[in-house]
Design a protein around this motif. Structure first.
Motif, PDB file in Angstrom:
ATOM      1  N   LYS A  32       0.835  -1.204   0.000  1.00 55.33           N
ATOM      2  CA  LYS A  32       0.000   0.000   0.000  1.00 55.33           C
ATOM      3  C   LYS A  32       0.869   1.252   0.000  1.00 55.33           C
ATOM      4  O   LYS A  32       0.632   2.183  -0.786  1.00 55.33           O
ATOM      5  N   ALA A  33       1.875   1.284   0.857  1.00 55.59           N
ATOM      6  CA  ALA A  33       2.749   2.456   0.935  1.00 55.59           C
ATOM      7  C   ALA A  33       3.439   2.711  -0.397  1.00 55.59           C
ATOM      8  O   ALA A  33       3.547   3.853  -0.850  1.00 55.59           O
ATOM      9  N   SER A  34       3.898   1.648  -1.055  1.00 53.74           N
ATOM     10  CA  SER A  34       4.595   1.801  -2.331  1.00 53.74           C
ATOM     11  C   SER A  34       3.683   2.350  -3.409  1.00 53.74           C
ATOM     12  O   SER A  34       4.089   3.212  -4.201  1.00 53.74           O
ATOM     13  N   VAL A  35       2.448   1.869  -3.469  1.00 59.10           N
ATOM     14  CA  VAL A  35       1.504   2.343  -4.485  1.00 59.10           C
ATOM     15  C   VAL A  35       1.307   3.851  -4.381  1.00 59.10           C
ATOM     16  O   VAL A  35       1.381   4.581  -5.381  1.00 59.10           O
ATOM     17  N   TYR A  36       1.072   4.348  -3.173  1.00 63.44           N
ATOM     18  CA  TYR A  36       0.835   5.780  -3.011  1.00 63.44           C
ATOM     19  C   TYR A  36       2.124   6.591  -3.134  1.00 63.44           C
ATOM     20  O   TYR A  36       2.124   7.686  -3.698  1.00 63.44           O
ATOM     21  N   GLU A  37       3.202   6.049  -2.613  1.00 63.64           N
ATOM     22  CA  GLU A  37       4.479   6.761  -2.640  1.00 63.64           C
ATOM     23  C   GLU A  37       4.961   6.988  -4.068  1.00 63.64           C
ATOM     24  O   GLU A  37       5.538   8.034  -4.391  1.00 63.64           O
ATOM     25  N   THR A  38       4.730   6.038  -4.941  1.00 64.05           N
ATOM     26  CA  THR A  38       5.262   6.117  -6.307  1.00 64.05           C
ATOM     27  C   THR A  38       4.284   6.701  -7.319  1.00 64.05           C
ATOM     28  O   THR A  38       4.637   6.854  -8.485  1.00 64.05           O
ATOM     29  N   ALA A  39       3.090   7.045  -6.880  1.00 64.00           N
ATOM     30  CA  ALA A  39       2.034   7.455  -7.811  1.00 64.00           C
ATOM     31  C   ALA A  39       2.422   8.625  -8.696  1.00 64.00           C
ATOM     32  O   ALA A  39       2.061   8.667  -9.879  1.00 64.00           O
ATOM     33  N   GLU A  40       3.143   9.593  -8.160  1.00 65.63           N
ATOM     34  CA  GLU A  40       3.498  10.781  -8.926  1.00 65.63           C
ATOM     35  C   GLU A  40       4.957  10.790  -9.370  1.00 65.63           C
ATOM     36  O   GLU A  40       5.451  11.792  -9.866  1.00 65.63           O
ATOM     37  N   MET A  41       5.647   9.661  -9.188  1.00 64.72           N
ATOM     38  CA  MET A  41       7.038   9.566  -9.624  1.00 64.72           C
ATOM     39  C   MET A  41       7.110   9.164 -11.089  1.00 64.72           C
ATOM     40  O   MET A  41       6.159   8.624 -11.658  1.00 64.72           O
ATOM     41  N   THR A  42       8.250   9.399 -11.694  1.00 62.56           N
ATOM     42  CA  THR A  42       8.499   8.818 -13.007  1.00 62.56           C
ATOM     43  C   THR A  42       8.626   7.310 -12.832  1.00 62.56           C
ATOM     44  O   THR A  42       8.813   6.802 -11.711  1.00 62.56           O
ATOM     45  N   GLU A  43       8.543   6.564 -13.928  1.00 61.41           N
ATOM     46  CA  GLU A  43       8.668   5.116 -13.825  1.00 61.41           C
ATOM     47  C   GLU A  43      10.017   4.724 -13.233  1.00 61.41           C
ATOM     48  O   GLU A  43      10.093   3.840 -12.368  1.00 61.41           O
ATOM     49  N   THR A  44      11.072   5.385 -13.670  1.00 60.15           N
ATOM     50  CA  THR A  44      12.404   5.071 -13.158  1.00 60.15           C
ATOM     51  C   THR A  44      12.499   5.337 -11.664  1.00 60.15           C
ATOM     52  O   THR A  44      13.016   4.518 -10.893  1.00 60.15           O
ATOM     53  N   GLU A  45      11.983   6.491 -11.226  1.00 62.66           N
ATOM     54  CA  GLU A  45      11.995   6.823  -9.803  1.00 62.66           C
ATOM     55  C   GLU A  45      11.144   5.827  -9.010  1.00 62.66           C
ATOM     56  O   GLU A  45      11.528   5.387  -7.926  1.00 62.66           O
ATOM     57  N   GLY A  46       9.989   5.501  -9.563  1.00 58.64           N
ATOM     58  CA  GLY A  46       9.084   4.595  -8.883  1.00 58.64           C
ATOM     59  C   GLY A  46       9.666   3.202  -8.709  1.00 58.64           C
ATOM     60  O   GLY A  46       9.532   2.580  -7.640  1.00 58.64           O
ATOM     61  N   LEU A  47      10.324   2.696  -9.744  1.00 58.22           N
ATOM     62  CA  LEU A  47      10.911   1.364  -9.658  1.00 58.22           C
ATOM     63  C   LEU A  47      12.030   1.332  -8.623  1.00 58.22           C
ATOM     64  O   LEU A  47      12.192   0.345  -7.894  1.00 58.22           O
ATOM     65  N   ALA A  48      12.791   2.412  -8.531  1.00 61.98           N
ATOM     66  CA  ALA A  48      13.845   2.482  -7.527  1.00 61.98           C
ATOM     67  C   ALA A  48      13.246   2.518  -6.120  1.00 61.98           C
ATOM     68  O   ALA A  48      13.725   1.829  -5.205  1.00 61.98           O
ATOM     69  N   ALA A  49      12.190   3.306  -5.944  1.00 60.54           N
ATOM     70  CA  ALA A  49      11.528   3.392  -4.636  1.00 60.54           C
ATOM     71  C   ALA A  49      10.889   2.057  -4.265  1.00 60.54           C
ATOM     72  O   ALA A  49      10.879   1.664  -3.092  1.00 60.54           O
ATOM     73  N   GLU A  50      10.362   1.357  -5.264  1.00 57.82           N
ATOM     74  CA  GLU A  50       9.733   0.063  -5.002  1.00 57.82           C
ATOM     75  C   GLU A  50      10.735  -0.935  -4.438  1.00 57.82           C
ATOM     76  O   GLU A  50      10.425  -1.692  -3.507  1.00 57.82           O
ATOM     77  N   LEU A  51      11.945  -0.939  -4.993  1.00 56.95           N
ATOM     78  CA  LEU A  51      12.972  -1.849  -4.473  1.00 56.95           C
ATOM     79  C   LEU A  51      13.288  -1.561  -3.010  1.00 56.95           C
ATOM     80  O   LEU A  51      13.466  -2.480  -2.199  1.00 56.95           O
ATOM     81  N   LYS A  52      13.341  -0.277  -2.650  1.00 53.56           N
ATOM     82  CA  LYS A  52      13.625   0.084  -1.264  1.00 53.56           C
ATOM     83  C   LYS A  52      12.525  -0.394  -0.329  1.00 53.56           C
ATOM     84  O   LYS A  52      12.786  -0.779   0.819  1.00 53.56           O
ATOM     85  N   ARG A  53      11.295  -0.355  -0.803  1.00 56.15           N
ATOM     86  CA  ARG A  53      10.168  -0.830   0.000  1.00 56.15           C
ATOM     87  C   ARG A  53      10.092  -2.352   0.010  1.00 56.15           C
ATOM     88  O   ARG A  53       9.764  -2.972   1.020  1.00 56.15           O
ATOM     89  N   GLY A  54      10.359  -2.945  -1.148  1.00 54.44           N
ATOM     90  CA  GLY A  54      10.084  -4.362  -1.319  1.00 54.44           C
ATOM     91  C   GLY A  54      11.134  -5.317  -0.794  1.00 54.44           C
ATOM     92  O   GLY A  54      10.803  -6.333  -0.170  1.00 54.44           O
ATOM     93  N   TRP A  55      12.428  -5.000  -1.020  1.00 54.87           N
ATOM     94  CA  TRP A  55      13.470  -5.948  -0.619  1.00 54.87           C
ATOM     95  C   TRP A  55      13.447  -6.274   0.868  1.00 54.87           C
ATOM     96  O   TRP A  55      13.606  -7.449   1.253  1.00 54.87           O
ATOM     97  N   PRO A  56      13.255  -5.306   1.765  1.00 53.89           N
ATOM     98  CA  PRO A  56      13.233  -5.643   3.194  1.00 53.89           C
ATOM     99  C   PRO A  56      12.144  -6.653   3.568  1.00 53.89           C
ATOM    100  O   PRO A  56      12.301  -7.407   4.538  1.00 53.89           O
ATOM    101  N   VAL A  57      11.048  -6.679   2.823  1.00 57.97           N
ATOM    102  CA  VAL A  57       9.974  -7.630   3.118  1.00 57.97           C
ATOM    103  C   VAL A  57      10.467  -9.065   2.966  1.00 57.97           C
ATOM    104  O   VAL A  57      10.078  -9.964   3.731  1.00 57.97           O
ATOM    105  N   PHE A  58      11.347  -9.296   1.981  1.00 56.94           N
ATOM    106  CA  PHE A  58      11.849 -10.648   1.743  1.00 56.94           C
ATOM    107  C   PHE A  58      12.701 -11.164   2.900  1.00 56.94           C
ATOM    108  O   PHE A  58      12.881 -12.374   3.051  1.00 56.94           O
ATOM    109  N   ASP A  59      13.221 -10.249   3.712  1.00 58.61           N
ATOM    110  CA  ASP A  59      14.076 -10.647   4.831  1.00 58.61           C
ATOM    111  C   ASP A  59      13.312 -10.914   6.117  1.00 58.61           C
ATOM    112  O   ASP A  59      13.920 -11.235   7.143  1.00 58.61           O
ATOM    113  N   THR A  60      11.999 -10.789   6.081  1.00 57.82           N
ATOM    114  CA  THR A  60      11.208 -10.961   7.301  1.00 57.82           C
ATOM    115  C   THR A  60      10.911 -12.431   7.576  1.00 57.82           C
ATOM    116  O   THR A  60      10.905 -13.280   6.679  1.00 57.82           O
ATOM    117  N   ALA A  61      10.640 -12.721   8.836  1.00 56.07           N
ATOM    118  CA  ALA A  61      10.218 -14.071   9.215  1.00 56.07           C
ATOM    119  C   ALA A  61       8.880 -14.412   8.564  1.00 56.07           C
ATOM    120  O   ALA A  61       8.625 -15.580   8.232  1.00 56.07           O
TER     121      ALA A  61
END
Length: 266
Positions: free
Chosen positions: A217-246
């Motif tokens: 949810k945070a990524s969808v709203y955070e990237t809504a007004e970004m360029t695609e390049t900016e959004g994809l970079a922001a998505e990685l910052k949001r998404g990768w930490p999730v993979f490290d969770t229990a």
């Protein structure tokens, strides 16, 4: 739990249900309602046991907007809450989701009138269900007013601009079918079943990993007004930490073991 005389709060499992409760006025906004909404959003944010929120209205209506009698100077109920407004002059905008975005998904269950301020609050929700006879619209211009709850900014980002401008500039009512066609709501269901459908959607959300849901949810709203390049970079910052969770490991393990996952927000 939070709540006031015009805003009831209850738990349905991991879902917090906020009900606008001023049926005699088609749930027109009041000070007690705004205070209750504000506190409800904060409760949902603070309680990790809450994974979703459903917003609905009592008495067959969602919200008829601002109380025009109060606006005309005839007073507003709930004078005992004035100190809350004085302490936080932004409270009403947070309550209406203009200046606050809950971190948990919010599902709207709409029956009857959802107009003016009701349609403005709706734009702050994430998923929207409407009964077949529900009515939508931004009537402010017909009263010589301005839809200052965020609609001139948000609506054109949520539905095609031509439809947004027509709704904003004509002040006409929209049926649930038309609201679905232009993308304002996602589901139209038989009258009286919007809450049931909204709770079913919330339950599907609740079954997912809560850390993943909140990050998405945070990524969808955070990237809504970004360029695609900016959004994809922001998505990685949001998404990768999730993979490290229990929880991520639990999700994969549960899939392999063919059982329901047990997520612990870890």
């Amino acid at each position: 739990m939070a709540g006031t005389e015009h805003l009831t709060v209850q738990r349905e499992g991991a879902t917090l249900v906020l009900t606008l409760n001023r049926a005699e006025a088609k749930n027109a906004l009041s000070l007690p309602m705004l205070v209750g909404l504000h506190d409800g959003w904060l409760e949902a944010d603070a309680d990790d046991g809450i994974r979703s929120v459903v917003l609905t209205g009592a008495g067959g209506s969602f919200c008829a907007g601002m109380d025009l009698k109060a606006l005309a100077g005839k007073g507003m109920e709930g004078e005992q809450y004035r100190d809350r407004l004085k302490a936080d002059p932004d409270l009403h905008w947070k309550a209406m989701l203009r200046h606050h975005r809950p971190r948990k998904p919010v599902v709207a269950a709409v029956e009857g009138h959802c107009v003016a301020g009701g349609t403005e609050i709706l734009q702050g929700t994430d998923i929207r269900v409407a009964g077949a006879s529900a009515t939508f619209g931004l009537f402010e211009v017909k009263r010589g007013l301005f839809p200052i709850g965020g609609s001139t900014v948000r609506l054109q980002r949520q539905i095609p601009r031509t439809h947004a401008l027509e709704m904003l500039l004509t002040g006409r009512p929209y049926t649930a079918a038309e609201a679905e066609r232009i993308g304002l709501v996602g589901h139209v269901v038989p009258d009286g079943t919007a809450l049931e459908k909204a709770l079913a959607i919330a339950e599907q959300i609740n079954a997912c990993g809560p850390l993943a849901v909140e990050a998405v949810k945070a990524s969808v709203y955070e990237t809504a007004e970004m360029t695609e390049t900016e959004g994809l970079a922001a998505e990685l910052k949001r998404g990768w930490p999730v993979f490290d969770t229990a929880d991520a490991k639990e999700g994969a393990r549960a899939f392999a073991e063919k059982r329901a996952p047990v997520y612990r927000r870890a």
